[in-house]
Design a protein around this motif. Structure first.
Motif, short mmCIF file in Angstrom:
data_model
loop_
_atom_site.label_atom_id
_atom_site.label_comp_id
_atom_site.label_asym_id
_atom_site.label_seq_id
_atom_site.Cartn_x
_atom_site.Cartn_y
_atom_site.Cartn_z
N THR A 73 1.08 -1.17 -0.29
CA THR A 73 -0.26 0.08 0.03
C THR A 73 0.87 1.49 -0.23
O THR A 73 0.88 2.17 -0.86
CB THR A 73 -1.28 0.05 1.12
OG1 THR A 73 -1.63 -1.04 1.35
CG2 THR A 73 -1.77 1.03 1.29
N SER A 74 1.78 0.82 0.90
CA SER A 74 3.13 2.26 0.72
C SER A 74 3.62 2.25 -0.68
O SER A 74 3.61 3.67 -1.21
CB SER A 74 4.27 1.94 2.04
OG SER A 74 3.17 1.95 2.89
N VAL A 75 4.38 1.70 -0.69
CA VAL A 75 4.79 1.51 -2.28
C VAL A 75 3.48 2.19 -3.52
O VAL A 75 4.58 2.69 -4.50
CB VAL A 75 5.35 -0.18 -3.01
CG1 VAL A 75 6.68 0.05 -3.88
CG2 VAL A 75 6.71 -0.64 -1.41
N THR A 76 2.88 1.62 -3.56
CA THR A 76 1.55 1.80 -4.29
C THR A 76 1.47 3.26 -4.49
O THR A 76 1.26 3.41 -5.59
CB THR A 76 0.39 1.40 -4.70
OG1 THR A 76 0.23 0.74 -3.62
CG2 THR A 76 1.04 -0.38 -5.25
N GLY A 77 1.43 3.74 -3.18
CA GLY A 77 0.79 5.12 -2.90
C GLY A 77 1.51 5.89 -3.80
O GLY A 77 1.36 7.12 -4.01
#
Length: 71
Positions: free
Chosen positions: A52-56
């Motif tokens: 989630t953090s990376v795709t954000g």
């Protein structure tokens, strides 16, 4: 376009990953409260939280602030 996908598709993938993380986190929390160790779901929670953090970071920012302008 974000990584060759439309913005809508990328957002959908990001949301599904996020909801999976939230759901698995709630189940892991229930396991903690009942004293049960849920190793597989804990790994899923951690992986989806990182994803989630990376795709954000793939989303385009339209907000400009002093910190991004100066460095």
């Amino acid at each position: 376009m974000i990584f060759g996908m439309s913005t809508e598709t990328y957002t959908l993938i990001h949301v599904v990953i996020s909801l999976t993380g939230i759901g698995s986190g709630l189940i892991v929390l229930f396991g903690l409260l009942t004293g049960k160790r849920l190793d597989g779901l804990t790994a899923l929670f951690l992986a989806t939280t990182v994803l989630t953090s990376v795709t954000g970071f793939g989303f385009h920012s339209t907000i400009s602030c002093r910190r991004t302008k100066s460095g």
